[in-house]
Every structure is written in C-alpha cells, then in structure tokens.
Design an enzyme around this catalytic site. Structure first.
Site, mmCIF file in Angstrom:
data_model
loop_
_atom_site.group_PDB
_atom_site.id
_atom_site.type_symbol
_atom_site.label_atom_id
_atom_site.label_comp_id
_atom_site.label_asym_id
_atom_site.label_seq_id
_atom_site.Cartn_x
_atom_site.Cartn_y
_atom_site.Cartn_z
ATOM 1 N N LYS A 77 0.864 -1.189 0.000
ATOM 2 C CA LYS A 77 0.000 0.000 0.000
ATOM 3 C C LYS A 77 0.897 1.234 0.000
ATOM 4 C CE LYS A 77 -0.439 -0.231 4.944
ATOM 5 N NZ LYS A 77 -1.210 -0.643 6.068
ATOM 6 N N ILE A 142 4.641 -15.482 -6.000
ATOM 7 C CA ILE A 142 4.546 -16.926 -5.812
ATOM 8 C C ILE A 142 3.440 -17.501 -6.690
ATOM 9 C CG2 ILE A 142 5.453 -16.923 -3.446
ATOM 10 C CD1 ILE A 142 2.503 -17.509 -2.546
ATOM 11 N N ASP A 143 2.498 -16.641 -7.112
ATOM 12 C CA ASP A 143 1.346 -17.127 -7.881
ATOM 13 C C ASP A 143 1.715 -17.513 -9.317
ATOM 14 O OD1 ASP A 143 -0.050 -16.548 -5.621
ATOM 15 O OD2 ASP A 143 -1.279 -14.952 -6.476
ATOM 16 N N ARG A 178 -10.993 -39.561 6.379
ATOM 17 C CA ARG A 178 -11.499 -38.178 6.336
ATOM 18 C C ARG A 178 -11.404 -37.546 4.944
ATOM 19 N NH1 ARG A 178 -8.895 -36.407 12.093
ATOM 20 N NH2 ARG A 178 -10.820 -36.577 13.265
ATOM 21 N N MET A 185 -2.643 -20.523 -1.654
ATOM 22 C CA MET A 185 -2.720 -19.193 -2.261
ATOM 23 C C MET A 185 -2.970 -19.306 -3.765
ATOM 24 S SD MET A 185 -0.163 -16.658 -0.237
ATOM 25 C CE MET A 185 -0.699 -15.970 1.334
ATOM 26 N N ARG A 187 -4.594 -15.983 -6.060
ATOM 27 C CA ARG A 187 -5.662 -14.986 -6.111
ATOM 28 C C ARG A 187 -6.462 -15.095 -7.415
ATOM 29 N NH1 ARG A 187 -6.955 -10.083 -3.982
ATOM 30 N NH2 ARG A 187 -5.534 -10.476 -2.283
ATOM 31 N N ARG A 283 -12.466 -31.876 7.138
ATOM 32 C CA ARG A 283 -11.633 -30.885 7.847
ATOM 33 C C ARG A 283 -10.974 -29.947 6.835
ATOM 34 N NH1 ARG A 283 -10.491 -32.538 13.274
ATOM 35 N NH2 ARG A 283 -12.129 -34.036 13.765
ATOM 36 N N ARG A 292 4.748 -18.422 1.667
ATOM 37 C CA ARG A 292 5.590 -17.297 1.230
ATOM 38 C C ARG A 292 6.832 -17.127 2.079
ATOM 39 N NH1 ARG A 292 1.493 -12.539 0.143
ATOM 40 N NH2 ARG A 292 2.720 -11.571 1.762
HETATM 41 O O1 F6P Z 1 0.049 -12.355 -4.911
HETATM 42 C C1 F6P Z 1 0.617 -13.252 -4.037
HETATM 43 C C2 F6P Z 1 -0.307 -13.551 -2.891
HETATM 44 O O2 F6P Z 1 0.353 -14.518 -2.157
HETATM 45 C C3 F6P Z 1 -1.715 -14.006 -3.283
HETATM 46 O O3 F6P Z 1 -1.798 -15.358 -3.619
HETATM 47 C C4 F6P Z 1 -2.489 -13.653 -2.049
HETATM 48 O O4 F6P Z 1 -3.849 -13.440 -2.321
HETATM 49 C C5 F6P Z 1 -1.844 -12.385 -1.623
HETATM 50 O O5 F6P Z 1 -0.512 -12.430 -2.059
HETATM 51 C C6 F6P Z 1 -1.924 -12.187 -0.141
HETATM 52 O O6 F6P Z 1 -1.379 -10.972 0.160
HETATM 53 P P1 F6P Z 1 -1.345 -10.377 1.653
HETATM 54 O O7 F6P Z 1 -0.217 -11.059 2.344
HETATM 55 O O8 F6P Z 1 -1.093 -8.948 1.451
HETATM 56 O O9 F6P Z 1 -2.666 -10.665 2.261
#
Ligand code: F6P
Length: 365
Positions: A77, A142-143, A178, A185, A187, A283, A292
């Site tokens: 930010k 990482i995405d 189970r 992660m 997004r 679960r 990360r």
């Molecule tokens: O863009 C990488 C990422 O790891 C996304 O997969 C995830 O939505 C986002 O960052 C999470 O970011 P923050 O740590 O700011 O919530």
C-alpha cells in the site's frame, strides 16, 4: 564519480527476493563505479521524511540468498501514485507524489532504479518510466501469474510447501477416513493449486479459472468411499469460486490498498459438503503465508540470481522501461507494455489441467 542505483522490493514478499538483491550488488561490484542503495519498504522509504534508505554492499548482502523475505522490507500500500494522507475530518485519501519523488531521486543522485515486484509494482514502474525515470522491473510472485515470464521465483518454493502439506494430509486422511480440504494461495490463478494437486496426488483441485459445481465435487468425494472407508484430498486455491458464485474474502478497508483479502473458500466448501450430506468427517487446513515464508529452494535461488544479474546488466545497457523475464532457456528483457498486457492464468484446455484430469483429478467443471 560513482553512479547510484536504487533497489526496492514491493508487494507481497516471496522466497528469492534477497537472492535478487544479492545478485544485483555482486554483479555491480564487478563494475567498480556503482553504489547500490536500498529503499526501505518499496518507494515509501524515499517518500518518507527523513528518507529511509540503506547502502547495499557486498558485506551487507553476504549469504542472504538463502534467507526468505526481503532485507529492505516491502509493502503493498502507499507508493508514489497513491500516498495516504489524513484529512482534517479524520478520513483518509490518497495523493499523487510521483513528480515530487522523481525530483527527490534526482537530487539524491540516483541514476537508475530496479523495482522488484509483482504486476502492481510493475504498473508503478511503467508509469514512472513514462514520466522519465530510468527504471527496470524484476518480476516476483509466488502465484506465477505473469504472462511475460515462464516462471517467477518463489513459485517452486510455494508449490513444494503446498505439496508437502498435501503429502501430510494424505496420510492422516487415510488413517481417519477423512476428507481434507487444503486452501492454498492463488488470487487470480490456480498454478500453485494445480501443481501441488498433481505432485501430491490430490483427488480434487478447485481453481479461480474453473468455477466448480458442488455436485461434481460430491460425486468425486463419494467415489472415494466404499462401505464408509476411504479418504479424499481436495486442494482449493483461495480465489476459487462455485459456479455462479463469487470469491470468498473480505474488503481490506485500507486506504491505498484496493485488494480484497481472500480467504475462507476452504471452510465454505466444508460447510457446503456437510450440508449436502457428506457422511465422512470433513476438515479444512489453510496454508496461508507459510507458502511465502522461509528459505527459497535451489531452483528459486538460481532464477532469482539470474534475474538480479540480468537486471543490473540491463542498467548498464540503458535498457530502461523493460522487465526481466525468463523465456526458456534464456533470460531476456521485455517491455513493460508487453509484460503487463495480460495475466497468465490456468487454461481449462491447457496441459496442466489435461495432465491433472489424466490422473483422475476432478476440477468440478
Ligand atoms: O500475490 C501473491 C499472494 O500470495 C496471493 O496469492 C495472495 O492473495 C496475496 O498475495 C496475499 O497478500 P497479503 O499477504 O497482502 O494478504
């Protein structure tokens, strides 16, 4: 007189950021006349008063390629185009401080900037380049969702961590009959989910690109049980959504950060499965930021080092307005326009989904 290069890391952290920083500094040291400065927490270190910067020399970066995170900090930010300011009534708004920042960089004697960050950071790089700043981008996420590069560093480490989680859940799921839902992660893109589902041998994989039908998931879960015995492992990307539904998450309500904070799809799916009458114990495990943090695996250290060396060499060649990219087997420069044109998402007709379906993984489509 020596030249000054500013290095910064922006957006979410990622295993391999420190390896890029170290590579830039070590490559620059071979040229003798370069001083490398790190801005603390992306451009915010430059925008703050007093300025928050650190000299990055070979001593400072020694051995950091094995460390996760970033030694110069990062933020998602603020920044030059959306600096948060508090109004008199207590509310917040943002201001554009880019021209002021470019003037400050010139006053500081900065000849070039290397911005290590994801698509959001590189959009800032592109805007600053258009305003005349000598800037080069290094992609990170990482995405792995940047189309201009075959891979981003950090991705393989995240996949490894997610795969180890699937491996662990398989043994406990099998012992207890189970259903386990692992939320990973991802997004906008399901690369981590798809790779870890294949590598870990999951039964179901739900990704943002393929809205899932609950019936299909239930069918697959049930097919895994005989006389109440069996188990089922589901990998779900945080950005996945049911057919006709939407993302699960919450607004950040943070000035200068428009992202929705994703999370909770695993738990939603658990409730939906229970409500649909699934008899097995279901679960949920949310892997979150474990993906990360920590040390980058060897592949990511190498790719990050290749990116760092190339980025500095692009500075020497005045190849500003470009981002480093990996086009197997070469490390190349691509323009910001090309780099940001579209994200790299998982195609429902692509090789990774075909492969996963080929070994019986259900995507819910
Ligand atoms: O863009 C990488 C990422 O790891 C996304 O997969 C995830 O939505 C986002 O960052 C999470 O970011 P923050 O740590 O700011 O919530």
């Amino acid at each position: 007189m020596s030249k000054r290069l500013l290095v910064l890391t922006g957006g979410g952290d990622c295993p391999g950021l420190n390896a890029v920083i170290r590579a830039i500094v070590k490559r620059a040291a071979q040229e003798k006349d370069w001083e490398i400065i790190g801005s603390i927490e992306s451009f915010n270190g430059i925008l703050r008063e007093p300025t928050e910067i650190v000299v990055l020399d070979e001593h400072k970066v020694a051995g950091i390629h094995v460390q996760g995170g970033t030694i110069i900090g990062t933020v998602n930010k603020g920044g030059p185009f959306a600096w948060p300011v508090k109004n008199q009534d207590g509310s917040w708004s943002t201001v554009d401080r880019s021209d002021e920042m470019i003037r400050k960089l010139s006053y500081m004697g900065i000849d070039a900037v290397i911005n290590i960050g994801g698509d959001g950071s590189q959009r800032i790089s592109q805007k600053l380049f258009k305003k005349g700043l000598n800037i080069i981008g290094v992609p990170k996420t990482i995405d792995n969702d940047l189309a201009a590069t075959d891979f981003t560093f950090g991705f393989q480490t995240a996949v490894q961590i997610a795969t180890e989680a699937v491996d662990k859940l398989v043994t406990t799921a099998a012992s207890h009959n189970r259903v386990f839902i692992l939320e990973v992660m991802g997004r906008d893109a399901g690369w981590i989910a798809a790779h870890s589902a294949i590598a870990g041998g999951a039964d179901v994989c739900l990704i943002p690109e393929i809205p899932y039908k609950l019936d299909k998931v239930i069918e697959k879960v049930n097919s895994r049980y005989h006389n109440g015995r069996g188990f089922c492992n589901i990998v779900v990307a945080e950005g996945a959504k049911p057919h006709g539904g939407t993302f699960t998450g919450e607004d950040m309500h943070e000035i200068g950060n428009e992202h929705i904070k994703l999370g909770g799809i695993g738990e939603k799916l658990r409730h939906d499965l229970i409500n649909a009458g699934i008899e097995a114990d279901v679960r949920t495990v949310v892997l979150g930021h474990l993906q990360r943090g920590g040390i980058p695996m060897a592949y990511d250290r190498v790719l990050a080092t290749e990116f760092g060396v190339k980025a500095f060499e692009m500075v020497l060649e005045n190849k500003f307005g470009h981002m480093v990219a990996y086009h197997h087997p070469h490390i190349v420069a691509v323009s910001f326009e090309e780099a940001l044109i579209h994200p790299k998402i998982v195609s429902s007709k692509g090789d990774i989904v075909r492969t996963a379906k080929g070994v019986g993984i259900e995507f819910g489509d």
